[in-house]
Design a protein around this motif. Structure first.
Motif, PDB file in Angstrom:
ATOM      1  N   PHE A 248       0.831  -1.205   0.000  1.00  0.00           N
ATOM      2  CA  PHE A 248       0.000   0.000   0.000  1.00  0.00           C
ATOM      3  C   PHE A 248       0.866   1.257   0.000  1.00  0.00           C
ATOM      4  O   PHE A 248       0.611   2.204  -0.754  1.00  0.00           O
ATOM      5  N   ALA A 249       1.906   1.270   0.840  1.00  0.00           N
ATOM      6  CA  ALA A 249       2.769   2.451   0.939  1.00  0.00           C
ATOM      7  C   ALA A 249       3.463   2.738  -0.391  1.00  0.00           C
ATOM      8  O   ALA A 249       3.481   3.882  -0.868  1.00  0.00           O
ATOM      9  N   PHE A 250       4.021   1.710  -1.013  1.00  0.00           N
ATOM     10  CA  PHE A 250       4.705   1.941  -2.296  1.00  0.00           C
ATOM     11  C   PHE A 250       3.702   2.170  -3.427  1.00  0.00           C
ATOM     12  O   PHE A 250       4.034   2.787  -4.434  1.00  0.00           O
ATOM     13  N   GLY A 251       2.469   1.670  -3.258  1.00  0.00           N
ATOM     14  CA  GLY A 251       1.420   1.974  -4.228  1.00  0.00           C
ATOM     15  C   GLY A 251       1.139   3.464  -4.270  1.00  0.00           C
ATOM     16  O   GLY A 251       0.930   4.046  -5.342  1.00  0.00           O
ATOM     17  N   LEU A 252       1.123   4.105  -3.087  1.00  0.00           N
ATOM     18  CA  LEU A 252       0.935   5.560  -3.034  1.00  0.00           C
ATOM     19  C   LEU A 252       2.018   6.269  -3.840  1.00  0.00           C
ATOM     20  O   LEU A 252       1.763   7.225  -4.581  1.00  0.00           O
ATOM     21  N   LEU A 253       3.244   5.797  -3.724  1.00  0.00           N
ATOM     22  CA  LEU A 253       4.370   6.409  -4.435  1.00  0.00           C
ATOM     23  C   LEU A 253       4.230   6.241  -5.951  1.00  0.00           C
ATOM     24  O   LEU A 253       4.371   7.199  -6.716  1.00  0.00           O
ATOM     25  N   HIS A 254       3.934   5.038  -6.383  1.00  0.00           N
ATOM     26  CA  HIS A 254       3.846   4.764  -7.820  1.00  0.00           C
ATOM     27  C   HIS A 254       2.646   5.484  -8.452  1.00  0.00           C
ATOM     28  O   HIS A 254       2.688   5.869  -9.619  1.00  0.00           O
ATOM     29  N   GLY A 255       1.570   5.680  -7.702  1.00  0.00           N
ATOM     30  CA  GLY A 255       0.402   6.390  -8.228  1.00  0.00           C
ATOM     31  C   GLY A 255       0.721   7.825  -8.581  1.00  0.00           C
ATOM     32  O   GLY A 255       0.198   8.370  -9.560  1.00  0.00           O
ATOM     33  N   LEU A 256       1.607   8.464  -7.811  1.00  0.00           N
ATOM     34  CA  LEU A 256       2.018   9.831  -8.124  1.00  0.00           C
ATOM     35  C   LEU A 256       2.746   9.875  -9.461  1.00  0.00           C
ATOM     36  O   LEU A 256       2.666  10.852 -10.200  1.00  0.00           O
ATOM     37  N   GLY A 257       3.467   8.797  -9.792  1.00  0.00           N
ATOM     38  CA  GLY A 257       4.152   8.726 -11.087  1.00  0.00           C
ATOM     39  C   GLY A 257       3.160   8.660 -12.237  1.00  0.00           C
ATOM     40  O   GLY A 257       3.363   9.290 -13.274  1.00  0.00           O
ATOM     41  N   PHE A 258       2.071   7.939 -12.046  1.00  0.00           N
ATOM     42  CA  PHE A 258       1.034   7.874 -13.081  1.00  0.00           C
ATOM     43  C   PHE A 258       0.391   9.244 -13.286  1.00  0.00           C
ATOM     44  O   PHE A 258      -0.001   9.604 -14.395  1.00  0.00           O
ATOM     45  N   ALA A 259       0.234  10.004 -12.206  1.00  0.00           N
ATOM     46  CA  ALA A 259      -0.458  11.290 -12.287  1.00  0.00           C
ATOM     47  C   ALA A 259       0.253  12.250 -13.227  1.00  0.00           C
ATOM     48  O   ALA A 259      -0.382  13.063 -13.898  1.00  0.00           O
ATOM     49  N   THR A 260       1.577  12.166 -13.294  1.00  0.00           N
ATOM     50  CA  THR A 260       2.340  13.048 -14.179  1.00  0.00           C
ATOM     51  C   THR A 260       1.879  12.887 -15.622  1.00  0.00           C
ATOM     52  O   THR A 260       1.706  13.863 -16.358  1.00  0.00           O
ATOM     53  N   ALA A 261       1.666  11.632 -16.029  1.00  0.00           N
ATOM     54  CA  ALA A 261       1.250  11.371 -17.406  1.00  0.00           C
ATOM     55  C   ALA A 261      -0.158  11.890 -17.678  1.00  0.00           C
ATOM     56  O   ALA A 261      -0.423  12.497 -18.711  1.00  0.00           O
ATOM     57  N   LEU A 262      -1.075  11.672 -16.737  1.00  0.00           N
ATOM     58  CA  LEU A 262      -2.449  12.128 -16.942  1.00  0.00           C
ATOM     59  C   LEU A 262      -2.538  13.650 -16.962  1.00  0.00           C
ATOM     60  O   LEU A 262      -3.263  14.227 -17.770  1.00  0.00           O
ATOM     61  N   THR A 263      -1.796  14.308 -16.087  1.00  0.00           N
ATOM     62  CA  THR A 263      -1.820  15.765 -16.037  1.00  0.00           C
ATOM     63  C   THR A 263      -1.325  16.356 -17.345  1.00  0.00           C
ATOM     64  O   THR A 263      -1.821  17.389 -17.803  1.00  0.00           O
ATOM     65  N   ALA A 264      -0.340  15.691 -17.975  1.00  0.00           N
ATOM     66  CA  ALA A 264       0.230  16.202 -19.232  1.00  0.00           C
ATOM     67  C   ALA A 264      -0.806  16.240 -20.350  1.00  0.00           C
ATOM     68  O   ALA A 264      -0.686  17.028 -21.285  1.00  0.00           O
ATOM     69  N   LEU A 265      -1.840  15.404 -20.262  1.00  0.00           N
ATOM     70  CA  LEU A 265      -2.868  15.396 -21.301  1.00  0.00           C
ATOM     71  C   LEU A 265      -3.802  16.592 -21.202  1.00  0.00           C
ATOM     72  O   LEU A 265      -4.485  16.926 -22.170  1.00  0.00           O
ATOM     73  N   GLY A 266      -3.839  17.256 -20.031  1.00  0.00           N
ATOM     74  CA  GLY A 266      -4.702  18.426 -19.894  1.00  0.00           C
ATOM     75  C   GLY A 266      -6.181  18.091 -19.995  1.00  0.00           C
ATOM     76  O   GLY A 266      -6.943  18.776 -20.681  1.00  0.00           O
ATOM     77  N   ILE A 267      -6.610  17.054 -19.308  1.00  0.00           N
ATOM     78  CA  ILE A 267      -8.007  16.626 -19.375  1.00  0.00           C
ATOM     79  C   ILE A 267      -8.892  17.666 -18.678  1.00  0.00           C
ATOM     80  O   ILE A 267      -8.591  18.100 -17.568  1.00  0.00           O
ATOM     81  N   PRO A 268      -9.999  18.098 -19.308  1.00  0.00           N
ATOM     82  CA  PRO A 268     -10.887  19.078 -18.669  1.00  0.00           C
ATOM     83  C   PRO A 268     -11.460  18.547 -17.365  1.00  0.00           C
ATOM     84  O   PRO A 268     -11.689  17.339 -17.223  1.00  0.00           O
ATOM     85  N   GLN A 269     -11.708  19.448 -16.431  1.00  0.00           N
ATOM     86  CA  GLN A 269     -12.237  19.052 -15.124  1.00  0.00           C
ATOM     87  C   GLN A 269     -13.569  18.322 -15.251  1.00  0.00           C
ATOM     88  O   GLN A 269     -13.872  17.413 -14.483  1.00  0.00           O
ATOM     89  N   ALA A 270     -14.387  18.701 -16.266  1.00  0.00           N
ATOM     90  CA  ALA A 270     -15.709  18.101 -16.403  1.00  0.00           C
ATOM     91  C   ALA A 270     -15.637  16.605 -16.703  1.00  0.00           C
ATOM     92  O   ALA A 270     -16.495  15.834 -16.264  1.00  0.00           O
ATOM     93  N   THR A 271     -14.636  16.185 -17.457  1.00  0.00           N
ATOM     94  CA  THR A 271     -14.520  14.768 -17.819  1.00  0.00           C
ATOM     95  C   THR A 271     -13.428  14.059 -17.035  1.00  0.00           C
ATOM     96  O   THR A 271     -13.218  12.852 -17.220  1.00  0.00           O
ATOM     97  N   LEU A 272     -12.733  14.788 -16.146  1.00  0.00           N
ATOM     98  CA  LEU A 272     -11.604  14.192 -15.413  1.00  0.00           C
ATOM     99  C   LEU A 272     -12.014  12.989 -14.548  1.00  0.00           C
ATOM    100  O   LEU A 272     -11.327  11.958 -14.567  1.00  0.00           O
ATOM    101  N   PRO A 273     -13.132  13.067 -13.781  1.00  0.00           N
ATOM    102  CA  PRO A 273     -13.478  11.905 -12.947  1.00  0.00           C
ATOM    103  C   PRO A 273     -13.691  10.633 -13.760  1.00  0.00           C
ATOM    104  O   PRO A 273     -13.185   9.565 -13.397  1.00  0.00           O
ATOM    105  N   ILE A 274     -14.429  10.726 -14.869  1.00  0.00           N
ATOM    106  CA  ILE A 274     -14.697   9.531 -15.662  1.00  0.00           C
ATOM    107  C   ILE A 274     -13.427   9.038 -16.353  1.00  0.00           C
ATOM    108  O   ILE A 274     -13.172   7.833 -16.462  1.00  0.00           O
ATOM    109  N   ALA A 275     -12.573   9.986 -16.802  1.00  0.00           N
ATOM    110  CA  ALA A 275     -11.300   9.597 -17.417  1.00  0.00           C
ATOM    111  C   ALA A 275     -10.410   8.886 -16.402  1.00  0.00           C
ATOM    112  O   ALA A 275      -9.792   7.855 -16.703  1.00  0.00           O
TER     113      ALA A 275
END
Length: 332
Positions: A248-275
């Protein structure tokens, strides 16, 4: 005697094949090192942004240039694309979007549309999902929402299968945690951890500088390699004692790495939850597929009763640790 002799020959043959497979694994990882060295969970993304300057007329530019410059967007037939101008007339930018040149060099490409009025629209195309439908009002078009779900599930699968460092960590957990249900719970704890941090980072609740984050992810894989060596020496490491907590602890760390990729796409807030939801579903499908393949190989190995040479048993731990240490040095 003859049957026993043949059985011994087969075991020796499997042992030799096992050694060769281990050597090929080392070679494959060595070839993958340059691709994953600089950043964690790196994907070959490209983003083109279209700004509407008049009804049906857009000016486009690459805001994240492609790795392969032959990559070109393909717009609906009623649109005329003469870079940097896109003219779609009264129908606007509606219809099928795709990219020419999407493949091994460029796995993901995104078209961001900033309309004259209304919220920004984002359309992501991947090698697994090469077309997507554009519509000005996705709230009334179920096909657009289905496309959105399919796109992000495929993006999640693509992202996990290209994330060699993430897969190495999961491979380490499979090596360390014995027992079917115990392994399933440990992988689930890792999933819950990286899903929580991915959501928190994507919604802007937490933020970590990319470079130290990627270095820390590499260190987490080194930790797993060390734990495997301890296990082979008969020592009880932290992961063997508290597998869910460590995962669980290292899962938290690796999830932050995934976030970098998603943020780079610039997904609109309206569709962000479903994306985000469908991206996580795709990540889990890719991760569970990887676990299933590894477990199938281990089962086949047991069925063959093949015994690796004594030195061969230590190879995976040292390969995992060495590759991750190399990544850490490059990322600090």
């Amino acid at each position: 005697m003859s049957g026993t002799g043949n059985s011994g020959v087969r075991r020796r043959l499997f042992a030799v094949l096992g050694s060769l497979a281990a050597a090929l694994l080392c070679l494959a990882l060595a070839l993958l090192v340059p691709a994953a060295a600089a950043r964690a969970h790196e994907a070959t993304m490209a983003v083109i942004t279209l700004r509407e300057i008049a009804p049906g007329r857009f000016i486009g530019q690459w805001t994240m240039p492609p790795v392969d410059m032959t990559l070109q967007p393909i717009f609906p037939p009623h649109c005329t694309w003469e870079p940097p101008e896109l003219v779609c007339g009264a129908r606007g930018l509606t219809g099928q979007l795709s990219f020419m040149g999407l493949g091994s060099k460029q796995s993901v490409a995104t078209i961001r549309v900033i309309p004259h009025e209304g919220p920004m629209e984002v359309y992501t195309v991947s090698a697994a999902k090469p077309t997507v439908m554009a519509a000005r009002d996705p709230g009334t078009d179920l096909a657009v929402w289905r496309d959105l779900a399919e796109t992000y599930v495929n993006l999640g699968i693509d992202h996990i299968l290209r994330g060699i460092d993430h897969l190495l960590f999961v491979l380490g957990l499979i090596w360390l945690v014995k027992g079917g249900w115990k392994l399933v719970k440990t992988i689930t704890a890792f999933t819950v951890g990286h899903s929580l941090s991915l959501a928190a980072a994507t919604f802007g609740l937490v933020g970590v500088p990319e470079r130290p984050l990627n270095a820390a992810i590499a260190l987490s894989i080194v930790f797993v390699g060390v734990e495997i060596v301890k296990l082979q020496r008969g020592e009880v490491g932290l992961t063997a004692r508290y597998p869910w907590t460590v995962a669980f602890a290292f899962g938290l760390l690796h999830g932050l790495g995934f976030a970098t990729a998603l943020t780079a796409l610039g997904i609109p807030q309206a569709t962000l939850p479903i994306a985000l939801l469908f991206f996580n579903v795709g990540v889990e499908i890719g991760q569970l597929s990887f676990v299933a393949v590894v477990l199938a190989l281990l089962w086949a190995h047991r069925q063959a009763q093949a015994l690796l040479p004594r030195w061969g048993a230590a190879i995976p731990a040292y390969v995992i640790g060495s590759v991750a240490s190399y990544w850490f040095l490059l990322r600090i």
